[in-house]
Write a protein that holds these residues in place. Structure first.
Motif, short mmCIF file in Angstrom:
data_model
loop_
_atom_site.label_atom_id
_atom_site.label_comp_id
_atom_site.label_asym_id
_atom_site.label_seq_id
_atom_site.Cartn_x
_atom_site.Cartn_y
_atom_site.Cartn_z
N UNK A 1 -18.05 8.21 1.07
CA UNK A 1 -17.01 7.27 0.66
C UNK A 1 -15.69 8.04 0.55
N UNK A 2 -14.59 7.31 0.79
CA UNK A 2 -13.26 7.90 0.72
C UNK A 2 -12.48 7.19 -0.39
N UNK A 3 -11.92 7.98 -1.28
CA UNK A 3 -11.11 7.46 -2.38
C UNK A 3 -9.70 8.00 -2.22
N UNK A 4 -8.71 7.15 -2.45
CA UNK A 4 -7.31 7.57 -2.32
C UNK A 4 -6.58 7.22 -3.61
N UNK A 5 -5.76 8.17 -4.07
CA UNK A 5 -4.98 7.97 -5.29
C UNK A 5 -3.56 8.47 -5.09
N UNK A 6 -2.68 7.91 -5.85
CA UNK A 6 -1.29 8.31 -5.88
C UNK A 6 -0.63 7.48 -6.96
N UNK A 7 0.45 7.98 -7.50
CA UNK A 7 1.18 7.24 -8.53
C UNK A 7 2.45 6.66 -7.93
N UNK A 8 2.85 5.50 -8.42
CA UNK A 8 4.10 4.90 -7.97
C UNK A 8 4.10 4.59 -6.48
N UNK A 9 5.21 4.94 -5.83
CA UNK A 9 5.34 4.65 -4.40
C UNK A 9 4.35 5.46 -3.56
N UNK A 10 4.00 6.65 -3.99
CA UNK A 10 2.97 7.42 -3.26
C UNK A 10 1.65 6.66 -3.28
N UNK A 11 1.37 5.98 -4.38
CA UNK A 11 0.17 5.17 -4.48
C UNK A 11 0.20 3.99 -3.51
N UNK A 12 1.38 3.41 -3.32
CA UNK A 12 1.51 2.31 -2.35
C UNK A 12 1.25 2.80 -0.93
N UNK A 13 1.70 4.00 -0.61
CA UNK A 13 1.43 4.57 0.71
C UNK A 13 -0.08 4.78 0.87
N UNK A 14 -0.74 5.19 -0.21
CA UNK A 14 -2.19 5.38 -0.19
C UNK A 14 -2.92 4.07 0.04
N UNK A 15 -2.44 2.98 -0.55
CA UNK A 15 -3.06 1.67 -0.34
C UNK A 15 -2.99 1.27 1.13
N UNK A 16 -1.88 1.55 1.76
CA UNK A 16 -1.73 1.27 3.19
C UNK A 16 -2.76 2.06 4.00
N UNK A 17 -2.95 3.32 3.63
CA UNK A 17 -3.91 4.21 4.29
C UNK A 17 -5.34 3.66 4.15
N UNK A 18 -5.69 3.23 2.95
CA UNK A 18 -7.03 2.69 2.71
C UNK A 18 -7.24 1.42 3.53
N UNK A 19 -6.21 0.58 3.62
CA UNK A 19 -6.35 -0.64 4.41
C UNK A 19 -6.69 -0.31 5.86
#
Length: 184
Positions: free
Chosen positions: A38-56
């Motif tokens: 499994x792959x988990x991605x984390x980031x805070x603030x705008x870096x977290x939003x970039x991570x959400x895009x990556x997970x999608x």
């Protein structure tokens, strides 16, 4: 200044980023994703939003990928990888996640400006991205506010990782589209 002039300056700032990213380090991340259960991605603030895009995008490739903190995120296990996008590499909540993931025995990847940071030190693989820490962004090295240069580079880097993964797995946009949301 006109919007298009700002856009041109932003692109000029992003362009040198290509030569500052290590292909070898990036390839380790791609292989880490391939090997993970499994792959988990984390980031805070705008870096977290970039991570959400990556997970999608990883979901579109039928990978078992999750954003830390979402209600549908499962437990982290030793065969998993945690990818943390953090300009400073020292955001306390992200450091705590990295420490816990390390204690569980999973792999950690840091994508950061500062590989010598707390998260970088805890990581099995570190990818250094160019950028200016948000607290130093007023020094005229960038016209952009706070950590924008890092966050934009992070999004582009994540997209490049997706393209490399697609190449390795023989995927294209058509094969991925069947996993795109259809209730929109």
């Amino acid at each position: 200044m006109q919007i298009t002039q700002y856009l041109s300056k932003i692109l000029q700032e992003l362009s040198p980023s290509v030569g500052l990213v290590s292909d070898e380090d990036a390839e380790k991340l791609v292989n880490g994703i391939l090997e993970a259960k499994k792959i988990f991605v984390a980031g805070a603030g705008r870096s977290g939003l970039m991570g959400k895009s990556f997970v999608m995008r990883m979901m579109h490739m039928e990978l078992d990928a999750y954003v830390i903190g979402e209600t549908v995120t499962p437990n982290f296990e030793k065969d998993d990888i945690l990818i943390i996008g953090s300009g400073s590499g020292s955001t306390k909540s992200l450091v705590a996640m990295a420490e816990k993931a390390k204690a569980i025995g999973g792999k950690i990847a840091a994508v950061t400006i500062n590989p010598d940071s707390a998260i970088g030190e805890l990581s099995d693989m570190t990818i250094k991205l160019p950028g200016i820490p948000k607290e130093e962004s007023q020094n005229e090295a960038t016209i952009q506010p706070m950590g924008s240069l890092f966050e934009q580079t992070l999004l582009l880097f994540y997209d490049a990782v997706i393209l490399r993964f697609m190449e390795k797995k023989g995927l294209n946009s058509s094969t991925m589209f069947c996993r795109h949301a259809n209730l929109e």
